[in-house]
Design a protein around this motif. Structure first.
Motif, PDB file in Angstrom:
ATOM      1  N   SER A  33       7.266 -16.690  14.721  1.00  0.00           N
ATOM      2  CA  SER A  33       6.136 -17.062  13.742  1.00  0.00           C
ATOM      3  C   SER A  33       6.673 -17.917  12.808  1.00  0.00           C
ATOM      4  O   SER A  33       7.432 -17.124  11.994  1.00  0.00           O
ATOM      5  CB  SER A  33       5.131 -15.876  13.800  1.00  0.00           C
ATOM      6  OG  SER A  33       4.138 -16.475  12.978  1.00  0.00           O
ATOM      7  N   HIS A  83       4.566 -18.315  10.169  1.00  0.00           N
ATOM      8  CA  HIS A  83       3.731 -18.164   9.042  1.00  0.00           C
ATOM      9  C   HIS A  83       4.407 -17.876   7.690  1.00  0.00           C
ATOM     10  O   HIS A  83       5.527 -17.440   7.834  1.00  0.00           O
ATOM     11  CB  HIS A  83       2.658 -16.947   9.494  1.00  0.00           C
ATOM     12  CG  HIS A  83       3.153 -15.765   9.620  1.00  0.00           C
ATOM     13  ND1 HIS A  83       4.035 -15.179  10.801  1.00  0.00           N
ATOM     14  CD2 HIS A  83       3.538 -14.782   8.741  1.00  0.00           C
ATOM     15  CE1 HIS A  83       4.421 -14.165  10.525  1.00  0.00           C
ATOM     16  NE2 HIS A  83       4.362 -13.585   9.058  1.00  0.00           N
ATOM     17  N   ARG A 102      -0.206 -14.721   6.320  1.00  0.00           N
ATOM     18  CA  ARG A 102      -0.734 -13.926   7.230  1.00  0.00           C
ATOM     19  C   ARG A 102      -0.233 -13.918   8.591  1.00  0.00           C
ATOM     20  O   ARG A 102      -0.067 -15.037   9.270  1.00  0.00           O
ATOM     21  CB  ARG A 102      -2.121 -14.460   7.203  1.00  0.00           C
ATOM     22  CG  ARG A 102      -3.248 -13.723   6.253  1.00  0.00           C
ATOM     23  CD  ARG A 102      -4.466 -14.100   6.229  1.00  0.00           C
ATOM     24  NE  ARG A 102      -5.251 -13.070   7.319  1.00  0.00           N
ATOM     25  CZ  ARG A 102      -6.432 -13.333   7.858  1.00  0.00           C
ATOM     26  NH1 ARG A 102      -7.180 -14.126   7.382  1.00  0.00           N
ATOM     27  NH2 ARG A 102      -6.729 -12.415   8.675  1.00  0.00           N
ATOM     28  N   GLU A 103       0.125 -12.796   9.165  1.00  0.00           N
ATOM     29  CA  GLU A 103       0.772 -12.988  10.571  1.00  0.00           C
ATOM     30  C   GLU A 103      -0.347 -13.182  11.374  1.00  0.00           C
ATOM     31  O   GLU A 103      -1.707 -13.027  11.418  1.00  0.00           O
ATOM     32  CB  GLU A 103       1.297 -11.263  10.842  1.00  0.00           C
ATOM     33  CG  GLU A 103       1.986 -10.718  10.123  1.00  0.00           C
ATOM     34  CD  GLU A 103       1.339  -9.750   9.237  1.00  0.00           C
ATOM     35  OE1 GLU A 103       0.203  -9.920   8.872  1.00  0.00           O
ATOM     36  OE2 GLU A 103       2.089  -8.886   8.686  1.00  0.00           O
ATOM     37  N   PRO A 104       0.147 -14.005  12.384  1.00  0.00           N
ATOM     38  CA  PRO A 104      -0.859 -14.276  13.397  1.00  0.00           C
ATOM     39  C   PRO A 104      -1.222 -13.150  14.345  1.00  0.00           C
ATOM     40  O   PRO A 104      -0.512 -12.086  14.002  1.00  0.00           O
ATOM     41  CB  PRO A 104      -0.278 -15.328  14.405  1.00  0.00           C
ATOM     42  CG  PRO A 104       1.192 -14.932  14.247  1.00  0.00           C
ATOM     43  CD  PRO A 104       1.369 -14.424  12.862  1.00  0.00           C
ATOM     44  N   PHE A 105      -2.168 -13.305  15.303  1.00  0.00           N
ATOM     45  CA  PHE A 105      -2.715 -12.257  16.026  1.00  0.00           C
ATOM     46  C   PHE A 105      -2.283 -12.794  17.618  1.00  0.00           C
ATOM     47  O   PHE A 105      -2.502 -14.072  17.935  1.00  0.00           O
ATOM     48  CB  PHE A 105      -4.092 -12.112  16.039  1.00  0.00           C
ATOM     49  CG  PHE A 105      -4.504 -10.811  17.190  1.00  0.00           C
ATOM     50  CD1 PHE A 105      -4.021  -9.589  16.825  1.00  0.00           C
ATOM     51  CD2 PHE A 105      -5.112 -11.207  18.450  1.00  0.00           C
ATOM     52  CE1 PHE A 105      -4.562  -8.594  17.760  1.00  0.00           C
ATOM     53  CE2 PHE A 105      -5.389 -10.117  19.331  1.00  0.00           C
ATOM     54  CZ  PHE A 105      -5.038  -9.014  18.812  1.00  0.00           C
ATOM     55  N   ARG A 142      -0.851  -7.697  19.321  1.00  0.00           N
ATOM     56  CA  ARG A 142      -0.135  -7.289  18.057  1.00  0.00           C
ATOM     57  C   ARG A 142      -0.254  -8.195  17.352  1.00  0.00           C
ATOM     58  O   ARG A 142      -0.513  -9.545  17.491  1.00  0.00           O
ATOM     59  CB  ARG A 142       1.397  -6.770  18.815  1.00  0.00           C
ATOM     60  CG  ARG A 142       2.304  -8.239  19.176  1.00  0.00           C
ATOM     61  CD  ARG A 142       3.338  -7.422  19.953  1.00  0.00           C
ATOM     62  NE  ARG A 142       2.645  -6.792  21.162  1.00  0.00           N
ATOM     63  CZ  ARG A 142       3.093  -5.666  21.454  1.00  0.00           C
ATOM     64  NH1 ARG A 142       4.307  -4.926  20.857  1.00  0.00           N
ATOM     65  NH2 ARG A 142       2.926  -4.822  22.702  1.00  0.00           N
ATOM     66  N   ARG A 143       0.587  -7.786  16.007  1.00  0.00           N
ATOM     67  CA  ARG A 143       0.516  -8.992  15.087  1.00  0.00           C
ATOM     68  C   ARG A 143       2.219  -9.087  14.852  1.00  0.00           C
ATOM     69  O   ARG A 143       2.651  -8.108  14.097  1.00  0.00           O
ATOM     70  CB  ARG A 143      -0.255  -8.592  13.595  1.00  0.00           C
ATOM     71  CG  ARG A 143      -1.695  -8.587  13.701  1.00  0.00           C
ATOM     72  CD  ARG A 143      -2.225  -8.002  12.661  1.00  0.00           C
ATOM     73  NE  ARG A 143      -3.676  -8.273  12.361  1.00  0.00           N
ATOM     74  CZ  ARG A 143      -4.137  -9.531  12.049  1.00  0.00           C
ATOM     75  NH1 ARG A 143      -3.250 -10.272  11.688  1.00  0.00           N
ATOM     76  NH2 ARG A 143      -5.458  -9.684  11.870  1.00  0.00           N
ATOM     77  N   ALA A 173      -2.181 -16.789  21.095  1.00  0.00           N
ATOM     78  CA  ALA A 173      -2.128 -16.409  19.925  1.00  0.00           C
ATOM     79  C   ALA A 173      -3.201 -16.979  18.778  1.00  0.00           C
ATOM     80  O   ALA A 173      -3.602 -18.376  19.165  1.00  0.00           O
ATOM     81  CB  ALA A 173      -0.829 -16.984  19.522  1.00  0.00           C
ATOM     82  N   THR A 223      -3.201 -18.314  14.897  1.00  0.00           N
ATOM     83  CA  THR A 223      -2.755 -18.109  13.745  1.00  0.00           C
ATOM     84  C   THR A 223      -3.705 -18.410  12.457  1.00  0.00           C
ATOM     85  O   THR A 223      -4.844 -18.997  12.679  1.00  0.00           O
ATOM     86  CB  THR A 223      -1.809 -19.344  13.688  1.00  0.00           C
ATOM     87  OG1 THR A 223      -2.545 -20.605  13.728  1.00  0.00           O
ATOM     88  CG2 THR A 223      -0.619 -19.123  14.598  1.00  0.00           C
TER      89      THR A 223
END
Lengths: 336, 324, 444
Positions: free
Chosen positions: C120, C122, C125-128, C146-147, C198, C200
């Protein structure tokens, strides 16, 4: 001990090589250190060789003639006495002078095949002595190798230069050995039984070759042999050796026609020329065998086998050298 | 059967394989020998004379390619004999042999007496004591004192060892002893005394000898008949008197002239050239290449011609003689 | 040197020499190829293991084993988001992505493992991410959400929750038909799909995904317990083995020969000292000394090589060469060389040693594999070079991982086969050379 040999035909230049009271003994040891005695291979030898003469040392196996040759070449150290070459004793030479001496004396061995390294070609064999003696220039070495091959009549040299010893016949091998002995332009050649391993038909050829090279270049030739029948044609003077000593010396014809020492007489009597009548009679042969060189008999070394032994003299005292005939020397009490 | 020779050899051929091809070591050899006769086989090294000695004893090399001819002992053809029968009836019974350099092949750790007695124990099955007595007798004959029976080979001089191997050939009282270069490694005086011993044995026992050698001078001490070999063939076979006096084959003549003689002034001559390679011998006469009397017929293999009663020569120059 | 060349020319007549030479040439060729294509540094890097190998299966057999057995076990399949048709739905302050990772699965067995690697981009903030598994027979399984961190490995195989739900380990359960009774699970062939949904929360953040369906067979050599492709070690083992064998053989032969020749030539106390040293050295056990050096000092292959050569100098070879050289010292051509003034060094190096070279070459050739074996034995004892990939190290790993107990025969057999091939090549050549250079043997 015999007195120094009186020179026969001393030239103004003096002898080229002489031996004075030369002894070469080999120590026998047990367990590597315990001395148990000495083999007296050469035991009091005196002679003088004039420049340009061909002489033969004749004797049976074990008489010390090969040890004498190797002592003259410096391959064995004399136990006592000295070898004098061109006025200088070998023992006094330093390493460089010794090497020069080795270049002045050529060596021809008995077994031509064994005398040539089997893994070298003729070119390399002939170059080797030159390399050892510092001839750096390859073209110069090649030129001398070719000359040497021409000299021993292996021509054209190109046919032989790249051959290996096993590709040559016995006679050709011995010619290569002779070429190698000549390549350093020696003053003297010592030939130890140069033809005894060769076929009868080749022997004469090799001996004639040696003789012609000797006369052409005025070399001194010391020819060591057991074969009296060949020496007549290839030597001028003969030394007869028995049990480490020279028992008789004389010019060839003198010695062959008037042998003085009983041993020489026996030797000549035992040699046959091809003759069908030989089969009809027995030859006279002295009894017994040559003595052990470890404990030679007292007095004359031949006395136990001699049929003219003088009791009380021959078996006790060493015979000095006598000159029963002009120029003919022998170490025998009969000529006292 | 006085007319039958002791041994008659007819057209003996033995070829063997080597790394480079087939060596024709014997290529049609014929001769005979009578009782109490001494025959000398002369030749240069590589002419096949040692092969001849071994072939007569049927001690063949393992790489034999061809072995043929006739071997008649007292008129009985033995070529057909099995190895076992040959060993039982001929080898060391009728014919024994002194091999080249046999004196150096004695077992160093066995007493000389025992080694010399060995043929008696093997061929006759004698007891040790019987064999020892007989050995002592033969030792006397060849000129070694019986004390030497108990010695080891290294304690004997070369001459003594040569006498011992001669004794070994004689203990079984054979009719014929073949000797391959028996004296060539020995000194002049020893040679002479061994030749003396041979003469004496021949007189006393009536043994026949085949002496194979390159030493013409020494061979004349005993020779009654002479066979000269060249390149695997017999070129001349004659009485010693004729051969030494007046050799017939051009090779014989040259060979005789090449012998250095003690009592003569002339310089010996040498024979130019070399013997041919037995792997691929020339088509015609094998000596032609070196022969001074060569002519056009020599391109063909010469026949063997008989001159007089007792001489044969394999040479076109003698084509006047009767063919054999 | 002509007899040597002649001898070599004669080799054509000996089939065993030709076969031996062919083997040796093949080995040398492969060694050169290896060193060129996988440079030394890269080989060390690869053999150190770790992340480089994350997409390789653990303990997979060589592919040809599968072929021979007639089965069709799964190869490793890597499905990357780069090749997928990604649906994108941007929204304010983020992005919605749908990444379908599709692959065909037509093997008779189950994969050995299933991993998803998420990347990722990012910043804060982590994506989901939500994962859905679709089987060819139309089932859909939710694999949860998950993140992920920037680099995340989703070990689907080790998802205990999933395993409980499926009643089987995931990489079996996900590929099997619905369980019916107690029978063994059956593979369903066809098109599978893992859909990565996902979301983001940063406008330009991206999510990439790589699905790895680990196979049960891999390449020509298989892999080991650290996922390393054994090919690296088998290939690099060739130059290492050849270099070690050759250097050790040259080192011991040359030194031994020169020392033996010097002893023979000078004789006396020189010879005595050499002989006594040799006798002492012969009774010293080589292996324990090597183990000691390896344990206390270094297991570097070059240190071992040095010790092997050092111990090999005063070896039994000295006695053999001495016996061969003694008669040569007395031969007339040596005497002749002395008579024209050749020096000691020249006589030893130019006259004595060349004489026995033809006899020595066969011995030398057959000596090479014994040192190759020695190196392998040392490695097997755990004294292998710490960084170099060698055959012995492969076998050492196999031993510590109980490869034979687990049925991973390939792990032991392939390095062993290469060792034997090397031995065979040199032995065939050596025996043929022996016949060529020692003619007495030829007629037998």
């Amino acid at each position: 001990m015999s007195a120094p040999a009186r020179d026969i035909r001393r030239s103004a230049a003096g002898p080229v090589l002489s031996a004075r009271d030369l002894h070469t003994w080999f120590e026998l040891r047990q367990w590597g250190f315990l001395r148990v005695g000495s083999v007296r291979a050469v035991d009091g030898v005196n002679f003088e060789l004039q420049a340009g003469e061909a002489v033969a040392f004749v004797g049976e196996s074990g008489c010390g003639k090969s040890s004498l040759a190797r002592t003259l070449l410096g391959l064995h150290q004399p136990t006592r006495g000295e070898v004098i070459f061109e006025g200088r004793s070998l023992g006094t030479l330093d390493a460089r002078e010794r090497k020069t001496y080795l270049a002045r004396v050529g060596f021809v061995q008995q077994d031509p095949y064994g005398a040539l390294p089997p893994f070298m070609d003729v070119r390399r064999i002939l170059h080797e002595p030159l390399i050892v003696h510092g001839v750096r220039n390859r073209a110069e070495r090649e030129k001398r190798a070719r000359e040497a091959l021409e000299e021993v009549r292996l021509s054209p040299p190109d046919d032989f230069l790249s051959k290996f010893p096993h590709m040559l016949s016995g006679g050709q091998q011995q010619r290569v050995v002779i070429a190698r002995a000549l390549i350093l332009r020696p003053a003297m050649i010592i030939a130890d039984e140069p033809v005894s391993m060769l076929d009868a038909s080749v022997r004469v050829e090799i001996l004639q070759l040696l003789r012609s090279i000797q006369t052409n270049h005025g070399l001194t030739l010391a020819f060591i042999t057991h074969d009296l029948s060949t020496v007549r044609h290839f030597a001028e003077r003969i030394f007869v050796m028995y049990a480490g000593r020279i028992v008789e010396q004389a010019p060839v014809n003198e010695l062959l026609n008037h042998p003085q020492h009983p041993y020489t007489q026996a030797l000549l009597g035992a040699i046959s020329d091809p003759d069908p009548d030989n089969a009809l009679q027995m030859r006279e042969v002295p009894p017994g065998e040559p003595p052990s060189l470890l404990k030679p008999p007292a007095g004359c070394r031949f006395h136990p086998r001699c049929n003219r032994m003088i009791p009380g003299t021959c078996d006790q005292e060493d015979p000095p050298e006598f000159e029963p005939r002009n120029g003919h020397h022998t170490a025998c009490w009969l000529y006292r | 059967m006085a007319s039958e020779p002791l041994l008659r050899v007819e057209d003996l051929r033995l070829h063997y394989r080597s790394g480079n091809g087939v060596v024709r070591a014997l290529d049609g050899v014929s001769f005979d020998i009578r009782r109490n006769e001494a025959l000398v086989v002369l030749g240069e090294s590589g002419c096949g004379k040692s092969t001849l000695a071994k072939a007569l004893m049927r001690l063949l090399p393992r790489n034999v390619q061809h072995f043929s001819g006739n071997l008649l002992v007292d008129g009985v053809e033995t070529m057909g004999f099995s190895e076992e029968r040959f060993r039982r009836e001929v080898r060391w019974v009728r014919i024994s042999m002194v091999m080249q350099a046999a004196m150096n092949a004695l077992n160093p750790v066995i007493r000389v007496g025992e080694q010399v007695a060995e043929p008696l124990r093997v061929h006759r099955g004698w007891s040790a004591r019987q064999a020892r007595e007989r050995t002592a007798e033969v030792f006397g004959l060849v000129g070694i004192s019986a004390d030497f029976l108990q010695r080891y080979p290294f304690e004997l001089s070369g001459g003594m060892r040569q006498r011992a191997v001669l004794a070994m050939a004689l203990v079984t009282e054979p009719d014929l002893v073949i000797m391959d270069e028996p004296t060539s490694a020995l000194d002049v005086l020893t040679q002479a005394s061994i030749m003396n011993a041979l003469k004496r044995i021949k007189q006393e026992l009536g043994t026949s000898f085949i002496l194979i050698t390159h030493d013409i001078s020494t061979s004349s001490e005993i020779a009654e008949r002479v066979a000269l070999m060249y390149a695997g063939q017999l070129v001349e076979f004659a009485d010693a008197k004729d051969f030494f006096g007046e050799p017939a084959h051009p090779y014989s003549k040259l060979l005789m002239a090449s012998v250095p003689r003690l009592h003569q002034e002339e310089t010996p001559v040498h024979i130019p050239g070399q013997p041919p390679n037995l792997l691929d011998p020339p088509e015609g006469c094998r000596f032609a290449e070196r022969c001074p009397s060569r002519f056009d017929r020599c391109d063909r293999d010469p026949e063997t011609f008989r001159i007089g009663n007792r001489r044969t020569v394999r040479c076109w120059l003698h084509a006047a003689g009767s063919r054999v | 040197m002509r007899p040597l060349l002649d001898g070599l020319r004669r080799m054509g007549r000996y089939p065993s020499a030709l076969v031996g030479l062919a083997i040796i040439f093949a080995l040398v060729g492969t060694a050169v190829f290896t060193v060129v294509t996988i440079p030394y540094g890269q080989a060390l890097e690869l053999w150190r293991g770790g992340d480089v190998w994350r997409m390789h299966p653990v303990n997979a057999r060589p592919a040809w084993v599968d072929r021979i057995a007639g089965s069709n076990l799964p190869r490793t399949i890597v499905v990357s988001s780069d090749d997928a048709v990604i649906e994108e739905e941007p929204f304010v302050g983020g992005n919605r992505l749908r990444i379908p990772l599709e692959f065909d699965f037509d093997y008779d067995g189950f994969p050995s493992e299933l991993n998803l690697f998420l990347t990722s981009s990012h910043t804060e903030r982590e994506p989901f991410v939500r994962l859905t598994w679709e089987t060819p027979d139309g089932r859909e399984l939710n694999l949860g959400g998950r993140r992920p961190a920037r680099e995340e490995r989703v070990s689907i195989s080790q998802d205990w929750e999933l395993e409980r739900r499926l009643g089987r380990v995931p990489h079996v359960g996900l590929f099997a038909a619905e369980p019916e009774g107690d029978g063994p699970p059956e593979v369903i062939g066809g098109r599978y799909r893992l859909v990565v949904d996902a979301i983001t929360f940063e406008a330009d953040a991206r999510v990439d995904a790589d699905l790895v369906v680990y196979g049960r067979v891999h390449g020509l050599a298989g892999t080991d317990h650290q996922r390393r492709d054994l090919m690296v070690a088998l290939l690099w083992g060739i130059p290492v083995a050849l270099a070690f064998g050759l250097l050790a053989a040259v080192g011991t032969t040359v030194t031994t020969l020169v020392i033996a020749a010097a002893g023979v030539w000078y004789g006396g106390w020189v010879d005595a000292v050499i002989q006594r040293l040799t006798e002492v050295n012969i009774i010293l056990p080589m292996l324990p000394i090597l183990v000691m050096v390896g344990t206390l000092y270094s297991t570097s292959i070059w240190v071992m090589l040095g010790v092997v050569i050092a111990l090999g100098i005063f070896s039994a070879g000295i006695k053999m060469y001495r016996a061969m050289l003694l008669p040569i010292r007395e031969s007339p051509y040596i005497e002749a060389a002395k008579a024209y003034g050749a020096g000691n060094a020249r006589i030893i190096l130019r006259y004595m040693i060349p004489r026995i070279l033809p006899v020595l070459i066969p011995t030398f050739v057959t000596l090479i594999p014994t040192f190759v074996f020695l190196e392998a034995s040392l490695a097997l004892l755990g004294l292998g070079d710490p960084v170099l990939p060698t055959w012995g190290k492969v076998m050492n790993d196999a031993q510590t991982q109980s490869a034979l107990y687990h049925g991973f025969y390939y792990w032991v057999l392939s390095p062993a086969a290469l060792l034997m091939l090397t031995g065979l090549g040199f032995a065939m050549l050596g025996f043929a050379l022996d016949r060529i250079f020692n003619p007495r043997l030829r007629t037998m």
